[in-house]
Design a protein around this motif. Sequence first.
Motif, mmCIF file in Angstrom:
data_model
loop_
_atom_site.group_PDB
_atom_site.id
_atom_site.type_symbol
_atom_site.label_atom_id
_atom_site.label_comp_id
_atom_site.label_asym_id
_atom_site.label_seq_id
_atom_site.Cartn_x
_atom_site.Cartn_y
_atom_site.Cartn_z
ATOM 1 N N LEU A 49 -13.188 -7.493 -4.332
ATOM 2 C CA LEU A 49 -12.155 -8.459 -3.951
ATOM 3 C C LEU A 49 -12.596 -9.321 -2.770
ATOM 4 C CD1 LEU A 49 -9.074 -6.215 -4.514
ATOM 5 C CD2 LEU A 49 -9.512 -8.401 -5.654
ATOM 6 N N ALA A 84 -8.600 -12.426 -10.314
ATOM 7 C CA ALA A 84 -7.790 -12.663 -9.110
ATOM 8 C C ALA A 84 -8.390 -13.803 -8.279
ATOM 9 C CB ALA A 84 -7.699 -11.388 -8.275
ATOM 10 N N VAL A 111 -4.038 -3.045 -4.782
ATOM 11 C CA VAL A 111 -4.816 -2.645 -5.956
ATOM 12 C C VAL A 111 -4.307 -1.283 -6.416
ATOM 13 C CG1 VAL A 111 -7.109 -2.109 -6.854
ATOM 14 C CG2 VAL A 111 -6.846 -3.855 -5.080
ATOM 15 N N ALA A 155 -10.880 -8.335 -10.336
ATOM 16 C CA ALA A 155 -11.242 -9.055 -9.108
ATOM 17 C C ALA A 155 -11.684 -10.480 -9.425
ATOM 18 C CB ALA A 155 -12.350 -8.304 -8.366
ATOM 19 N N VAL A 181 -3.964 -5.781 -9.877
ATOM 20 C CA VAL A 181 -4.150 -6.444 -8.589
ATOM 21 C C VAL A 181 -2.941 -7.335 -8.347
ATOM 22 C CG1 VAL A 181 -5.581 -8.033 -7.244
ATOM 23 C CG2 VAL A 181 -6.661 -6.417 -8.807
ATOM 24 N N CYS A 183 -6.475 -1.624 -14.099
ATOM 25 C CA CYS A 183 -6.638 -2.088 -12.726
ATOM 26 C C CYS A 183 -5.607 -3.194 -12.538
ATOM 27 C CB CYS A 183 -8.046 -2.618 -12.470
ATOM 28 S SG CYS A 183 -8.243 -3.225 -10.774
ATOM 29 N N VAL A 235 -3.330 -7.910 -0.448
ATOM 30 C CA VAL A 235 -3.703 -7.592 -1.825
ATOM 31 C C VAL A 235 -3.432 -6.109 -2.039
ATOM 32 C CG1 VAL A 235 -5.570 -7.524 -3.525
ATOM 33 C CG2 VAL A 235 -5.544 -9.334 -1.806
#
Length: 112
Positions: free
Chosen positions: A24, A88, A40, A85, A58, A56, A38
Amino acid sequence: MDIRFQSERTPADVELAAYARRCLLLRLQRRDDRVDHVDVELVDAAGRVPRRDSYCIVRMKLHGLPAATVVDVGADVHFAIDRAAHRAGRLAEEQVRQADSPQLPQTEAAAT
């Protein structure tokens, strides 16, 4: 950048949290001044099929923008983290680009 980690996976939590943080930070480094936080979350999904998938999730909040969520599912948790990631990072870029672009005024004809 405030990155919080939550997981149901107890033995590998420390390593996975560090891995998710590195991914990230790499993907959001250009926008770290705009990131409020953030979250997770890693979840193992044990369904009726023999394959075990890892989710996962996010959730990120950029300053002055609505919260956004990215979910990635995969058989390998590291790949799911990588993809989430990456997505994101792209989403953060898009949100900032849209927020920073000037809004065109609506004409009366377009409003009716």
